[in-house]
Design an enzyme around this catalytic site. Structure first.
Site, PDB file in Angstrom:
ATOM      1  N   LYS A 148     -18.671  37.051 -75.629  1.00 16.47           N
ATOM      2  CA  LYS A 148     -18.379  35.724 -75.089  1.00 16.47           C
ATOM      3  C   LYS A 148     -17.989  35.876 -73.625  1.00 16.47           C
ATOM      4  O   LYS A 148     -17.245  36.809 -73.273  1.00 16.47           O
ATOM      5  CB  LYS A 148     -17.237  35.093 -75.898  1.00 16.47           C
ATOM      6  CG  LYS A 148     -16.913  33.657 -75.524  1.00 16.47           C
ATOM      7  CD  LYS A 148     -15.833  33.088 -76.448  1.00 16.47           C
ATOM      8  CE  LYS A 148     -15.554  31.619 -76.169  1.00 16.47           C
ATOM      9  NZ  LYS A 148     -14.554  31.060 -77.119  1.00 16.47           N
ATOM     10  N   SER A 180     -15.911  26.819 -79.438  1.00 17.98           N
ATOM     11  CA  SER A 180     -16.459  27.067 -78.126  1.00 17.98           C
ATOM     12  C   SER A 180     -17.285  28.351 -78.050  1.00 17.98           C
ATOM     13  O   SER A 180     -17.989  28.541 -77.069  1.00 17.98           O
ATOM     14  CB  SER A 180     -15.322  27.161 -77.110  1.00 17.98           C
ATOM     15  OG  SER A 180     -14.474  28.268 -77.414  1.00 17.98           O
ATOM     16  N   SER A 198     -12.469  28.090 -82.568  1.00 17.93           N
ATOM     17  CA  SER A 198     -13.712  28.418 -81.865  1.00 17.93           C
ATOM     18  C   SER A 198     -14.468  29.658 -82.339  1.00 17.93           C
ATOM     19  O   SER A 198     -15.564  29.923 -81.832  1.00 17.93           O
ATOM     20  CB  SER A 198     -13.438  28.559 -80.371  1.00 17.93           C
ATOM     21  OG  SER A 198     -13.320  27.296 -79.805  1.00 17.93           O
TER      22      SER A 198
HETATM   23  N1  GLN Z   1     -12.073  22.668 -80.159  1.00 13.21           N
HETATM   24  C1  GLN Z   1     -10.775  23.079 -79.763  1.00 13.21           C
HETATM   25  C2  GLN Z   1     -10.539  22.686 -78.326  1.00 13.21           C
HETATM   26  O1  GLN Z   1     -11.369  22.064 -77.773  1.00 13.21           O
HETATM   27  C3  GLN Z   1     -10.602  24.561 -79.966  1.00 13.21           C
HETATM   28  C4  GLN Z   1     -11.327  25.363 -78.972  1.00 13.21           C
HETATM   29  C5  GLN Z   1     -11.066  26.830 -79.138  1.00 13.21           C
HETATM   30  O2  GLN Z   1     -10.716  27.304 -80.216  1.00 13.21           O
HETATM   31  N2  GLN Z   1     -11.222  27.564 -78.047  1.00 13.21           N
HETATM   32  O3  GLN Z   1      -9.543  22.983 -77.756  1.00 13.21           O
END
Ligand code: GLN
Length: 489
Positions: free
Chosen positions: A76, A151, A175
């Protein structure tokens, strides 16, 4: 070769059935062919990857290889990797080449793995669909035009389409687990503090945790071995004895390998909020667990309903502080024209950040400001404690908690992009786990209308080895995780 487990790839490399250079080339060639329609990778550097592969081949030839030596892994783009452009999915860092390795990257380097490329992600990991990336959305390999989840959407799409044997992700509110569910993968968020956050670009530091995204629990265990460990450069890294996360996987124990296991089913996971199709698949998977010897108990997590509200105060608060460092002075985007220093700051940030990041910074600054701190931030912290207490109480009654990972299968690109609250609700089942700091894993549990769904397993602190084993037993008895999307030959 592209269907091999990491264990089998390791064996093929060790016996010289294939070289690391060949294996890396095979994946680079697949990326060149299929990435244009997926947009899973942001940065590829063939020369750099192949140089690492040659070094891995030399190490294997000298007999000093380990189980991951020579295996290409996608990362990532939130992990700093020396010499690699590291963007975090943002225009702000579109010109940033990292001078150092994150602890996670260094862990894989020490294991002899090859960096295959940097994967697409929501900008600064803020999102549930990979649509907030400056580099454009990622397509779900199971259906073009649908989101891969976020994400860590690029990592998930890459592994699902066999453009990488495995990948890394990070999970602040879901995410890793949510894209795993939407792409038919196994993804684990370890206990907070198990994997060092050093060199992992910070979103919400008290919630962020790195973990593996792969095709099976057994692969995840192998990856976690390279990722976990104490690191004095991260003040929240936990100093615990090293573990071999694979150690329970090899044991055989008949056709009821999970007898005695108590699975807690929280009322809050099985009420409203989940699509009936996903719920049916989750229930079928739990029935399979009963066949493996487990028993189920009804439990309750009463404060769980407040988790999304608390998270969207705490995470933006921490983000607003973490992202203050991007001021155009030291690194990252700087506006080309400005009047004075303040103008330079504000223009650089206005140009460098996307809409969702700006929204979070505004919310975060607001909830931390004098006069609102007590009403929002402090309240959210109290809810966080209540949620952790709920889990502590639940683990007095069961060994593992199960439920859906995501309330739906992959939705269409653009479907929720205009409505942030709808998007935030994608994480109703995952966020509480981060607030409590617990480990969680998502595993494939079937398909609805051709799209995969995930079963979430949540364990008590530091039960990664057992969670991986519980996931592995299901994967020995089912074949969902072996399914792959069409069109990526
Ligand atoms: N969807 C959540 C957010 O937008 C979690 C994102 C994540 O785990 N990085 O913050």
């Amino acid at each position: 070769m592209i269907e091999h487990s990491l264990h089998d790839l390791g064996r093929a490399l060790a016996t010289r059935e294939i070289s690391s250079v060949e294996l890396t080339q095979l994946h680079l060639e697949r990326i060149a062919r299929h990435n244009p329609r997926l947009n899973a990778y942001i940065t590829i550097d063939e020369a750099r990857s192949l140089a690492q592969a040659r070094a891995a081949d030399a190490r294997l030839a000298s007999g000093k290889g380990g189980p991951l030596t020579g295996i290409p892994i996608a990362h990532k783009d939130i992990f700093c990797a020396k010499g690699w452009r590291t963007t975090c999915g943002s225009k702000m860092l579109s010109n940033f080449v990292s001078p150092y390795d994150a602890a996670v990257i260094a862990g894989f380097e020490a294991a002899g793995a090859v960096v295959l490329g940097k994967t697409n992600m929501d900008e600064f990991a803020m999102g549930s669909s990979n649509e907030t990336s400056f580099y454009g959305p990622v397509n779900n390999p199971w259906r073009a035009g649908c989101v891969p989840g976020g994400s860590s959407g690029g990592s998930a799409a890459a592994v699902a389409a066999r453009l990488a044997p495995a990948a890394t992700g990070t999970d602040t509110g879901g995410s890793i687990r949510q894209p795993a569910a939407l792409c038919n993968l196994t993804g684990m968020k370890p206990t907070y503090g198990v994997v060092s956050r050093y060199g992992m670009i910070a979103f919400a530091s008290s919630l962020d945790q790195a973990g593996p995204l792969a095709r099976s629990a057994a692969d995840c265990a192998l990856l976690l071995n390279a990722m976990a460990g104490f690191d004095e450069r991260d003040s929240t890294s936990l100093n615990r004895p090293a573990e071999d996360y694979c150690r329970e996987l090899a044991t055989t124990s008949g056709d009821k390998p999970l007898s005695g296991l108590k699975i807690g089913l929280p009322a809050e996971f099985f009420g409203e909020g989940c699509s009936p199709e996903v719920m049916a698949l989750v229930e079928a998977a739990i029935a399979e667990y009963r066949k493996l010897g487990a028993e189920t108990v009804a439990i309750s997590l009463p404060s769980m309903k407040l988790s999304v509200a608390a998270y969207y105060v705490i995470a933006p608060a921490e983000a607003s502080s973490n992202l203050a460092r991007f001021d155009g002075v030291r690194y990252g985007h700087r506006a080309s024209q400005y009047q004075d220093l303040n103008d330079m700051y504000s223009k650089s940030r206005a140009e460098g950040f996307g809409a969702e990041v700006k929204r979070r910074i505004l919310i975060g600054t607001y909830v931390l400001s004098h006069g609102y701190y007590d009403a929002y931030y402090l309240q959210a912290q109290r809810i966080r404690r209540l949620i952790a207490n709920d889990f502590a109480e639940a683990f007095r009654q069961c060994d593992v908690i199960m439920g859906p990972t995501s309330p739906s299968t992959a939705f269409k690109l653009g479907e929720k992009a205009a409505d942030p609250v709808q998007m935030y609700l994608s994480d109703i089942y995952t966020i509480a786990v981060n607030l409590a700091g617990l480990p969680g894993i998502s595993i494939p549990c079937g398909f609805s209308g051709g799209l995969p769904a995930g079963l979430q397993l949540i364990g008590d602190y530091f039960t990664e080895t057992r969670l991986l084993n519980i996931a592995h037993r299901y994967q020995q008895a089912s074949a969902w995780h072996l399914q792959r999307p069409d069109g990526f030959d």
